[in-house]
Scaffold this motif. Structure first.
Motif, PDB file in Angstrom:
ATOM      1  N   GLN A   1     -31.406 -49.067  10.489  1.00  0.00           N
ATOM      2  CA  GLN A   1     -30.801 -50.369  10.813  1.00  0.00           C
ATOM      3  C   GLN A   1     -29.612 -50.230  11.752  1.00  0.00           C
ATOM      4  N   GLY A   2     -29.482 -49.058  12.385  1.00  0.00           N
ATOM      5  CA  GLY A   2     -28.346 -48.797  13.265  1.00  0.00           C
ATOM      6  C   GLY A   2     -27.505 -47.677  12.679  1.00  0.00           C
ATOM      7  N   GLY A   3     -26.716 -47.026  13.573  1.00  0.00           N
ATOM      8  CA  GLY A   3     -25.891 -45.906  13.117  1.00  0.00           C
ATOM      9  C   GLY A   3     -25.955 -44.789  14.144  1.00  0.00           C
ATOM     10  N   ARG A   4     -25.643 -43.562  13.681  1.00  0.00           N
ATOM     11  CA  ARG A   4     -25.572 -42.423  14.610  1.00  0.00           C
ATOM     12  C   ARG A   4     -26.855 -41.584  14.513  1.00  0.00           C
ATOM     13  N   ILE A   5     -27.538 -41.444  15.655  1.00  0.00           N
ATOM     14  CA  ILE A   5     -28.723 -40.574  15.710  1.00  0.00           C
ATOM     15  C   ILE A   5     -28.357 -39.355  16.549  1.00  0.00           C
ATOM     16  N   VAL A   6     -28.720 -38.189  16.048  1.00  0.00           N
ATOM     17  CA  VAL A   6     -28.570 -36.972  16.860  1.00  0.00           C
ATOM     18  C   VAL A   6     -29.963 -36.420  17.132  1.00  0.00           C
ATOM     19  N   VAL A   7     -30.283 -36.196  18.427  1.00  0.00           N
ATOM     20  CA  VAL A   7     -31.499 -35.461  18.806  1.00  0.00           C
ATOM     21  C   VAL A   7     -31.041 -34.052  19.143  1.00  0.00           C
TER      22      VAL A   7
ATOM     23  N   LEU B   1     -37.025 -43.453  21.920  1.00  0.00           N
ATOM     24  CA  LEU B   1     -36.124 -44.029  20.918  1.00  0.00           C
ATOM     25  C   LEU B   1     -35.351 -45.195  21.509  1.00  0.00           C
ATOM     26  N   TYR B   2     -34.903 -44.997  22.745  1.00  0.00           N
ATOM     27  CA  TYR B   2     -34.138 -46.062  23.415  1.00  0.00           C
ATOM     28  C   TYR B   2     -34.970 -47.348  23.465  1.00  0.00           C
ATOM     29  N   ASP B   3     -36.213 -47.249  23.945  1.00  0.00           N
ATOM     30  CA  ASP B   3     -37.068 -48.439  24.047  1.00  0.00           C
ATOM     31  C   ASP B   3     -37.362 -49.024  22.666  1.00  0.00           C
TER      32      ASP B   3
ATOM     33  N   GLY C   1     -33.732 -54.698  18.606  1.00  0.00           N
ATOM     34  CA  GLY C   1     -32.367 -55.244  18.608  1.00  0.00           C
ATOM     35  C   GLY C   1     -31.356 -54.313  17.970  1.00  0.00           C
ATOM     36  N   LEU C   2     -31.656 -53.007  17.935  1.00  0.00           N
ATOM     37  CA  LEU C   2     -30.782 -52.061  17.235  1.00  0.00           C
ATOM     38  C   LEU C   2     -29.997 -51.146  18.177  1.00  0.00           C
ATOM     39  N   TRP C   3     -30.319 -51.201  19.474  1.00  0.00           N
ATOM     40  CA  TRP C   3     -29.667 -50.249  20.388  1.00  0.00           C
ATOM     41  C   TRP C   3     -28.144 -50.442  20.402  1.00  0.00           C
ATOM     42  N   ASP C   4     -27.716 -51.705  20.364  1.00  0.00           N
ATOM     43  CA  ASP C   4     -26.270 -51.972  20.404  1.00  0.00           C
ATOM     44  C   ASP C   4     -25.557 -51.507  19.139  1.00  0.00           C
TER      45      ASP C   4
ATOM     46  N   ILE D   1     -28.706 -45.251  30.560  1.00  0.00           N
ATOM     47  CA  ILE D   1     -29.059 -46.015  29.357  1.00  0.00           C
ATOM     48  C   ILE D   1     -28.024 -45.847  28.237  1.00  0.00           C
ATOM     49  N   GLY D   2     -27.080 -44.929  28.446  1.00  0.00           N
ATOM     50  CA  GLY D   2     -26.009 -44.791  27.461  1.00  0.00           C
ATOM     51  C   GLY D   2     -26.290 -43.796  26.352  1.00  0.00           C
ATOM     52  N   VAL D   3     -27.065 -42.733  26.668  1.00  0.00           N
ATOM     53  CA  VAL D   3     -27.252 -41.649  25.694  1.00  0.00           C
ATOM     54  C   VAL D   3     -26.128 -40.641  25.896  1.00  0.00           C
ATOM     55  N   LYS D   4     -25.422 -40.294  24.821  1.00  0.00           N
ATOM     56  CA  LYS D   4     -24.378 -39.267  24.919  1.00  0.00           C
ATOM     57  C   LYS D   4     -25.039 -37.894  24.839  1.00  0.00           C
ATOM     58  N   TYR D   5     -24.341 -36.857  25.307  1.00  0.00           N
ATOM     59  CA  TYR D   5     -24.934 -35.522  25.195  1.00  0.00           C
ATOM     60  C   TYR D   5     -23.861 -34.471  25.026  1.00  0.00           C
ATOM     61  N   GLU D   6     -24.282 -33.379  24.367  1.00  0.00           N
ATOM     62  CA  GLU D   6     -23.397 -32.227  24.229  1.00  0.00           C
ATOM     63  C   GLU D   6     -24.220 -30.982  24.550  1.00  0.00           C
TER      64      GLU D   6
END
Ligand SMILES: Cc1cc2nc3c(=O)[nH]c(=O)nc-3n(C[C@H](O)[C@H](O)[C@H](O)COP(=O)(O)OP(=O)(O)OC[C@H]3O[C@@H](n4cnc5c(N)ncnc54)[C@H](O)[C@@H]3O)c2cc1C
Length: 379
Positions: free
Chosen positions: A146-152, A171-173, A179-182, A212-217
């Motif tokens: 339902q939303g939150g932090r996802i790590v790939v 995942l983004y699409d 309606g969960l991306w935000d 698309i706003g994916v963070k990365y490390e």
């Protein structure tokens, strides 16, 4: 005595080699001059690339499976009896049930497997899509998300080098449509200093992630996962909290390879052009199980298999070498649930991903179905 070709492993490359040999050596097989035998682990053949679609409900489980005997040419002697030891000195393979097979030519096609258990906490806390059970669990987790932090989280070595990028774009699409991306923060981790092992692919992916706003490390080599606090730690000292952890676990080759002293980690030292096992004239290695430093992918396995078929046929019929493998790989890359691109490269030409299109996505979907023709050697 017929010349015998023994194939260990009935996955993608083993099946293509077996079927290709039957087709090209039809006359020799009819007269009993050549016999093709395969030792496998299962009566069922799974189309592994389809696993990517299971968590998103884009493929049904049944579509991934066929009866291996129906995928194989009827002339292949097929045994479901895993190889326990392989002795390349005496040219004997002993199976778990105690059968002993001898050969003139041996094809090692035992693939690779995931090893989440090598990272403390990963089995308990991680989700993945690299086997059926994992893909099912990830499907359930995504449906409940339902939303939150996802790590790939990407670990090496692993097969299908583009799958981590694909799952991120998908995942983004998927989340956007719900309606969960935000309400989601998605972070992608990679063990080296860029987003992908292939530099041009990394250069292509980074602006796409930024867009698309994916963070990365990067430089994130996973040390452990804490299932209680839901934190993943790297050997470099960083920590990332997650609500859903999607990992690409590190891989190893088949246990029989290491047990038979044929290669550390299950990877067989292989000549990158002849596909011969280093030190053997009559032992060939194909697919994920080679130690060749190129992508472990079905496409690689397929192009290697085609070269191997030509060489085995040529050696058997004419006693001469046909051609070398040039490192060719071609992979479709999903860039979402409705678009895709592709990369092709070889030992001398680097990949150059083009702009994504709906058409290329459709080609990938079409190939998912055409795979069964391809495995039979008809495509
Ligand atoms: C989620 C996912 C997505 C992927 N997507 C793509 C993609 O889009 N494009 C692409 O090109 N590739 C993709 N791949 C990778 C591709 O599926 C593999 O690289 C390919 O299957 C490798 O073929 P192989 O013959 O080497 O190994 P496999 O197909 O894995 O076959 C190895 C076989 O050997 C058997 N075996 C193991 N040990 C023994 C033993 N002791 N005795 C007998 N048999 C044994 C195994 O059971 C298995 O059947 C994907 C993989 C996954 C998991």
């Amino acid at each position: 005595m017929p010349k015998s070709v023994l194939i260990v492993g009935g996955g993608l490359s083993g099946t293509i080699v077996a079927n290709g040999l039957c087709r090209q050596l039809a006359e020799e097989m009819r007269t009993g001059a050549v016999a093709v035998t395969m030792i496998g682990t299962s009566e069922t053949h799974m189309y592994q690339p389809g696993l990517l679609y299971i968590p998103f409900g884009r493929m049904r489980e049944q579509e991934l499976f066929r009866d291996q005997r129906r995928v194989l040419d009827r002339r292949v002697n097929f045994f479901v009896d895993p190889a326990a030891t392989i002795d390349v000195e005496t040219k004997q393979v002993t199976t778990e049930s105690g059968r002993v097979f001898t050969y003139d030519y041996l094809v090692l096609a035992t693939g690779s497997r995931i090893m989440p258990q090598t990272i403390p906490g990963m089995t308990e806390a991680g989700h993945w899509f690299y086997d059926l059970e994992g893909a099912r669990k990830l499907r359930d987790a995504l449906n409940a998300f339902q939303g939150g932090r996802i790590v790939v989280n990407v670990n090496a070595p692993h097969k299908c080098p583009v799958a981590p990028l694909e799952v991120t774009f998908m995942l983004y699409d998927f989340l956007k449509a719900r309606g969960l991306w935000d309400k989601t923060e998605l972070t992608y981790t990679y063990p080296i200093g860029r987003l992908h092992a292939l530099e041009p692919v990394a250069h292509w992916a980074q602006p796409e992630f930024d867009r698309i706003g994916v963070k990365y490390e990067t430089f994130f080599n996973t040390e452990s996962v804490d299932p209680a606090t839901k934190v993943i730690k790297s050997m470099e000292g960083s920590e990332i909290a997650f609500d859903l952890l999607i990992t690409i676990p590190p891989h190893a080759g088949a246990p029989v390879i290491e047990a038979s002293n044929l290669g550390k980690g299950g990877w067989v030292p292989t000549n990158s052009r002849t596909l011969r096992r280093e030190g053997s004239d009559n032992v060939f290695v194909v697919g994920d199980t080679t130690n060749i430093p190129i992508s472990k992918a079905g496409s690689t396995a397929h192009f290697e298999a085609d070269v191997l078929i030509d060489n085995l046929v040529s050696l058997i019929q004419e006693g001469r070498w046909a051609r070398d493998y040039d490192g060719k790989v071609f992979c479709f890359v999903e860039t979402g649930l409705g678009a895709g691109t592709y990369v092709w490269f070889n030992y001398t030409t680097p990949p150059n991903p083009g702009p994504p299109s709906q058409m290329i996505h459709w080609f990938k979907l079409a190939y998912n179905r055409l795979y069964w023709l391809s495995a039979r050697g008809l495509l």
